[in-house]
Scaffold this motif. Sequence first.
Motif, short mmCIF file in Angstrom:
data_model
loop_
_atom_site.label_atom_id
_atom_site.label_comp_id
_atom_site.label_asym_id
_atom_site.label_seq_id
_atom_site.Cartn_x
_atom_site.Cartn_y
_atom_site.Cartn_z
N LEU A 130 45.65 18.73 54.81
CA LEU A 130 44.99 18.40 53.55
C LEU A 130 45.90 18.77 52.39
CD1 LEU A 130 41.50 19.91 54.45
CD2 LEU A 130 42.13 17.50 54.54
N GLN A 131 46.01 17.87 51.43
CA GLN A 131 46.86 18.10 50.27
C GLN A 131 46.06 17.80 49.01
OE1 GLN A 131 50.21 19.13 50.35
NE2 GLN A 131 50.13 19.28 48.13
N ALA A 132 45.72 18.86 48.27
CA ALA A 132 44.95 18.70 47.04
C ALA A 132 45.88 18.53 45.85
CB ALA A 132 44.04 19.90 46.83
N SER A 133 45.43 17.75 44.88
CA SER A 133 46.23 17.53 43.67
C SER A 133 45.32 17.10 42.54
CB SER A 133 47.31 16.48 43.92
OG SER A 133 46.72 15.23 44.26
N GLY A 134 45.88 17.06 41.32
CA GLY A 134 45.16 16.50 40.19
C GLY A 134 44.56 17.50 39.24
N GLY A 135 44.69 18.78 39.51
CA GLY A 135 44.14 19.77 38.61
C GLY A 135 44.90 19.79 37.28
N GLY A 136 44.35 20.54 36.32
CA GLY A 136 45.02 20.65 35.04
C GLY A 136 44.19 21.41 34.03
N LEU A 137 44.66 21.38 32.80
CA LEU A 137 43.97 22.05 31.68
C LEU A 137 43.28 20.99 30.84
CD1 LEU A 137 43.39 24.47 29.80
CD2 LEU A 137 45.63 24.04 28.75
N VAL A 138 41.96 21.13 30.68
CA VAL A 138 41.19 20.18 29.87
C VAL A 138 40.27 20.96 28.94
CG1 VAL A 138 41.26 18.36 31.62
CG2 VAL A 138 39.36 20.00 31.59
N GLN A 139 39.67 20.25 28.00
CA GLN A 139 38.73 20.88 27.09
C GLN A 139 37.30 20.67 27.59
OE1 GLN A 139 39.61 19.24 23.20
NE2 GLN A 139 41.08 20.86 22.79
N ALA A 140 36.40 21.53 27.14
CA ALA A 140 35.00 21.39 27.50
C ALA A 140 34.50 20.00 27.09
CB ALA A 140 34.17 22.47 26.82
N GLY A 141 33.77 19.38 28.00
CA GLY A 141 33.26 18.04 27.77
C GLY A 141 34.14 16.93 28.32
N ASP A 142 35.38 17.27 28.67
CA ASP A 142 36.29 16.27 29.21
C ASP A 142 35.96 15.97 30.67
OD1 ASP A 142 39.39 17.21 27.50
OD2 ASP A 142 37.63 16.07 26.85
N SER A 143 36.66 14.97 31.19
CA SER A 143 36.55 14.60 32.61
C SER A 143 37.88 14.81 33.31
CB SER A 143 36.13 13.13 32.74
OG SER A 143 34.86 12.91 32.18
N LEU A 144 37.81 15.00 34.61
CA LEU A 144 39.02 15.19 35.42
C LEU A 144 38.70 14.76 36.85
CD1 LEU A 144 41.93 16.41 35.20
CD2 LEU A 144 40.97 18.52 36.14
N ARG A 145 39.67 14.17 37.51
CA ARG A 145 39.50 13.80 38.91
C ARG A 145 40.56 14.49 39.74
NH1 ARG A 145 40.07 7.81 41.61
NH2 ARG A 145 42.30 8.33 41.39
N VAL A 146 40.13 15.23 40.75
CA VAL A 146 41.04 15.84 41.70
C VAL A 146 40.99 15.06 43.01
CG1 VAL A 146 41.04 18.13 40.66
CG2 VAL A 146 39.28 17.55 42.34
#
Length: 122
Positions: A3-19
Motif C-alpha cells: 500500500l502506498q499512500a499519497s496526497g496529503g498536505g497543508l490546507v486551510q479550514a473549510g478546504d477540500s483534499l483528496r488522499v
Amino acid sequence: VQLQASGGGLVQAGDSLRVSCAASGRTFSTDGLAWFRQAPGKEREFVAGISWSGTSTVYADSGKGRFTVSKENAKNTMYLQMNSLKPEDTAVYYCAAGRYIGSSRSNAYDYWGQGTQVTVSS
C-alpha cells in the motif's frame, strides 16, 4: 499486499483534499480496505472502509457527510475525498488492508501503508 499512500498536505479550514492509496498484490483473504488517522498524542482511529470491489462503504461518525471513500478498480487505488476540513482533522492518514470490510479495529488489518500527513490550519 503493498500500500502506498499519497496526497496529503497543508490546507486551510473549510478546504477540500483528496488522499490516495495505491494497492497491489492482493491475497485471497484480503477483502477490505480502510483509512485510519493518528493525531499527535492520540490513538489511531478508523475513518472509513470500503470493500475491495468498491461496492460497500462504512464511515466513522467523525467523517460522515464530509468524507467520501471510493475505489478506482482499474488503477487499484482507494481515495478519501475530504471536504469542509477542520483543524481537528489534522493527522497522519494511513491506508490499510485486511480480510474484513469496514472493521474499525486497527488489529483487524494485516497490511499498512506508510501514511501521509494532512494538516488543517485554522
